[in-house]
Design a protein around this motif. Structure first.
Motif, PDB file in Angstrom:
ATOM      1  N   GLY A   1     -60.813   5.042 -15.665  1.00  0.00           N
ATOM      2  CA  GLY A   1     -61.258   3.740 -15.183  1.00  0.00           C
ATOM      3  C   GLY A   1     -62.217   2.991 -16.080  1.00  0.00           C
ATOM      4  O   GLY A   1     -62.777   1.972 -15.675  1.00  0.00           O
TER       5      GLY A   1
ATOM      6  N   ASN B   1     -69.064  -4.964 -20.949  1.00  0.00           N
ATOM      7  CA  ASN B   1     -68.575  -5.797 -19.854  1.00  0.00           C
ATOM      8  C   ASN B   1     -68.696  -7.282 -20.173  1.00  0.00           C
ATOM      9  O   ASN B   1     -68.499  -8.136 -19.308  1.00  0.00           O
ATOM     10  CB  ASN B   1     -69.315  -5.467 -18.553  1.00  0.00           C
ATOM     11  CG  ASN B   1     -70.821  -5.656 -18.664  1.00  0.00           C
ATOM     12  OD1 ASN B   1     -71.321  -6.197 -19.658  1.00  0.00           O
ATOM     13  ND2 ASN B   1     -71.564  -5.220 -17.658  1.00  0.00           N
TER      14      ASN B   1
ATOM     15  N   ASP C   1     -59.614   5.607 -20.273  1.00  0.00           N
ATOM     16  CA  ASP C   1     -58.930   4.520 -19.565  1.00  0.00           C
ATOM     17  C   ASP C   1     -58.305   5.019 -18.267  1.00  0.00           C
ATOM     18  O   ASP C   1     -58.309   4.317 -17.248  1.00  0.00           O
ATOM     19  CB  ASP C   1     -57.877   3.887 -20.470  1.00  0.00           C
ATOM     20  CG  ASP C   1     -58.501   3.001 -21.549  1.00  0.00           C
ATOM     21  OD1 ASP C   1     -59.686   2.641 -21.398  1.00  0.00           O
ATOM     22  OD2 ASP C   1     -57.798   2.694 -22.538  1.00  0.00           O
ATOM     23  N   SER C   2     -57.776   6.241 -18.294  1.00  0.00           N
ATOM     24  CA  SER C   2     -57.209   6.816 -17.068  1.00  0.00           C
ATOM     25  C   SER C   2     -58.285   7.026 -16.014  1.00  0.00           C
ATOM     26  O   SER C   2     -58.016   6.920 -14.805  1.00  0.00           O
ATOM     27  CB  SER C   2     -56.535   8.158 -17.383  1.00  0.00           C
ATOM     28  OG  SER C   2     -55.429   7.963 -18.247  1.00  0.00           O
TER      29      SER C   2
ATOM     30  N   SER D   1     -61.642   1.105 -18.720  1.00  0.00           N
ATOM     31  CA  SER D   1     -61.168  -0.234 -19.099  1.00  0.00           C
ATOM     32  C   SER D   1     -61.430  -1.260 -18.003  1.00  0.00           C
ATOM     33  O   SER D   1     -61.522  -2.464 -18.281  1.00  0.00           O
ATOM     34  CB  SER D   1     -59.677  -0.193 -19.434  1.00  0.00           C
ATOM     35  OG  SER D   1     -58.928   0.282 -18.324  1.00  0.00           O
ATOM     36  N   GLU D   2     -61.533  -0.817 -16.758  1.00  0.00           N
ATOM     37  CA  GLU D   2     -61.833  -1.744 -15.671  1.00  0.00           C
ATOM     38  C   GLU D   2     -63.324  -2.104 -15.646  1.00  0.00           C
ATOM     39  O   GLU D   2     -63.681  -3.233 -15.321  1.00  0.00           O
ATOM     40  CB  GLU D   2     -61.429  -1.113 -14.339  1.00  0.00           C
ATOM     41  CG  GLU D   2     -59.937  -0.795 -14.238  1.00  0.00           C
ATOM     42  CD  GLU D   2     -59.615   0.007 -12.994  1.00  0.00           C
ATOM     43  OE1 GLU D   2     -60.516   0.146 -12.141  1.00  0.00           O
ATOM     44  OE2 GLU D   2     -58.470   0.489 -12.870  1.00  0.00           O
ATOM     45  N   LEU D   3     -64.183  -1.137 -15.991  1.00  0.00           N
ATOM     46  CA  LEU D   3     -65.635  -1.382 -15.965  1.00  0.00           C
ATOM     47  C   LEU D   3     -66.119  -2.076 -17.224  1.00  0.00           C
ATOM     48  O   LEU D   3     -66.978  -2.968 -17.164  1.00  0.00           O
ATOM     49  CB  LEU D   3     -66.375  -0.043 -15.802  1.00  0.00           C
ATOM     50  CG  LEU D   3     -66.098   0.732 -14.511  1.00  0.00           C
ATOM     51  CD1 LEU D   3     -66.718   2.118 -14.596  1.00  0.00           C
ATOM     52  CD2 LEU D   3     -66.655  -0.027 -13.304  1.00  0.00           C
TER      53      LEU D   3
ATOM     54  N   ARG E   1     -70.486   3.607 -14.186  1.00  0.00           N
ATOM     55  CA  ARG E   1     -70.429   2.942 -12.885  1.00  0.00           C
ATOM     56  C   ARG E   1     -71.770   3.059 -12.151  1.00  0.00           C
ATOM     57  O   ARG E   1     -72.321   2.060 -11.685  1.00  0.00           O
ATOM     58  CB  ARG E   1     -69.312   3.544 -12.041  1.00  0.00           C
ATOM     59  CG  ARG E   1     -69.169   2.887 -10.663  1.00  0.00           C
ATOM     60  CD  ARG E   1     -68.081   3.552  -9.844  1.00  0.00           C
ATOM     61  NE  ARG E   1     -66.757   3.360 -10.430  1.00  0.00           N
ATOM     62  CZ  ARG E   1     -66.061   4.328 -11.032  1.00  0.00           C
ATOM     63  NH1 ARG E   1     -66.569   5.571 -11.098  1.00  0.00           N
ATOM     64  NH2 ARG E   1     -64.862   4.083 -11.530  1.00  0.00           N
TER      65      ARG E   1
ATOM     66  N   PRO F   1     -64.175  -3.807 -20.096  1.00  0.00           N
ATOM     67  CA  PRO F   1     -62.866  -4.195 -20.644  1.00  0.00           C
ATOM     68  C   PRO F   1     -62.887  -4.664 -22.097  1.00  0.00           C
ATOM     69  O   PRO F   1     -61.841  -4.700 -22.748  1.00  0.00           O
ATOM     70  CB  PRO F   1     -62.434  -5.338 -19.720  1.00  0.00           C
ATOM     71  CG  PRO F   1     -63.728  -5.917 -19.211  1.00  0.00           C
ATOM     72  CD  PRO F   1     -64.673  -4.772 -19.102  1.00  0.00           C
TER      73      PRO F   1
END
Length: 346
Positions: free
Chosen positions: A174, A198, A171-172, A176-178, A150, A180
């Motif tokens: 975060g 990304n 994944d917990s 997978s959000e950054l 991040r 995917p």
């Protein structure tokens, strides 16, 4: 009848005066100690000389001796040791000091390119921020990895020693959000690997199967040709057979090909710039991000007390690319550090 005689005016004797500078009852012992010290200094100098010859002649590329191959990674420490030996010889006023100093400076020349940044080629394409992090059997701290992704705006992440449990932890946290998009080959233990990005990824198979997982993917960048990226994890050279495997796997990593995809290799090479097998990769048209930015001696792995800090993780890019930045970051839970490079595509 007693006769008296005058005492002599001066008493003379044949014994040496203890106050005389030349008086030294331990002189033979001192000479023996001096010869012993000189012998040890010469012996150490010969060891450093033999090491230097082996390094310059790339002997590690010719024999399958694991001890010799592993020893080549210690070149920065050998250079420091030879400089210390030269200093000790100088303090002890040995003529050997000059010889050892020349040897030390000659070995230092092998490290010189790693201290200074290189002029970069003209590159005006997209910037790709790449991170490589060996997860050490899936024990690396997931939150640290995600925070680095991040904060450093990482585009592509490679993860040698990726385990199913670590995937869940990442994944917990975060990931997978950054990032995917992913090409994962998670396995228990240290055999797994993975690429997260990304932008879309497409798995490709540019080389034959290796002992440890080394997935490759095409990174689908908008508006330009794809970039082929390989998550590297080479079998370490710990035995006779391992050395052959290590050298073979390094040799079969994807080559830079004219008029083809830009290629980038990132991960745990289990090799330093002092290994001929790694230098051969760079000589095939790649540029090492650490060396290009003058940070080639920033260490990326340590397993004290058994293993001193070494630089065995790398990000190498097609020589047409420019390297705009490179940095090493602490990674709690792992015996490796994370490395991040910004690559400017042509």
């Amino acid at each position: 009848m007693v006769r008296w005689t005058e005492a002599p005016d001066e008493y003379t004797h044949d014994l040496a005066d203890p106050n005389d500078d030349d008086f030294d009852v331990d002189h033979p012992a001192r000479r023996r100690r001096s010869r012993t010290v000189t012998f040890l200094l010469v012996l150490a100098a010969l060891v450093f000389l033999a090491y230097g010859v082996a390094r310059v002649l790339s002997v590690d590329d010719l024999v399958d001796n694991a001890l010799l191959v592993d020893a080549m990674a210690l070149t920065p420490y050998v250079v420091a040791g030879s400089l210390l030996l030269a200093l000790v010889s100088l303090v002890l006023r040995r003529l050997l000091a000059l010889v050892v100093l020349v040897l030390a400076l000659s070995l230092s020349a092998l490290l010189g390119p790693r201290y200074f940044s290189e002029e970069q080629p003209e590159a005006t394409g997209p910037h790709l921020r790449i991170m490589a992090a060996n997860l050490y059997l899936g024990h690396a701290d997931a939150r640290t990895i995600v925070n680095l992704v991040r904060q450093q705006q990482v585009d592509v992440l490679t993860m040698p020693e990726l385990t199913p449990a670590e995937v869940s932890a990442l994944d917990s946290a975060g990931l997978s959000e950054l990032l995917p998009y992913r090409v994962f080959d998670a396995r228990p233990g240290g055999d797994g690997n993975g690429i997260a990005a990304n932008v879309p990824l497409r798995r490709v198979v540019p080389m034959s199967e290796t002992v440890l997982s080394q997935p490759s993917a095409l990174v689908d960048l908008p508006g330009r040709d794809d970039v082929q990226l390989t998550a590297v994890h080479i079998q370490p050279p710990l035995s006779y057979q391992d050395v052959r495997t290590w050298r073979s796997e390094l040799a079969q990593l994807p080559r830079v090909e004219p008029n083809d995809h830009i290629r980038i290799l990132a991960g745990d090479f289990n090799a330093t710039f002092d290994h001929a097998a790694f230098r051969n990769i760079v000589d095939r048209g790649y540029a090492d991000a650490a060396e290009e930015t003058g940070k080639g001696l920033d260490t990326t792995w340590s397993s004290l007390p058994t293993g001193p800090p070494l630089t065995i993780d790398h990000i190498v890019a097609d020589g047409q690319c420019a390297i705009s930045s490179y940095a090493v970051y602490d990674l709690p839970g792992s015996d490796h550090n994370a490395i991040i490079a910004e690559v400017v595509l042509p």
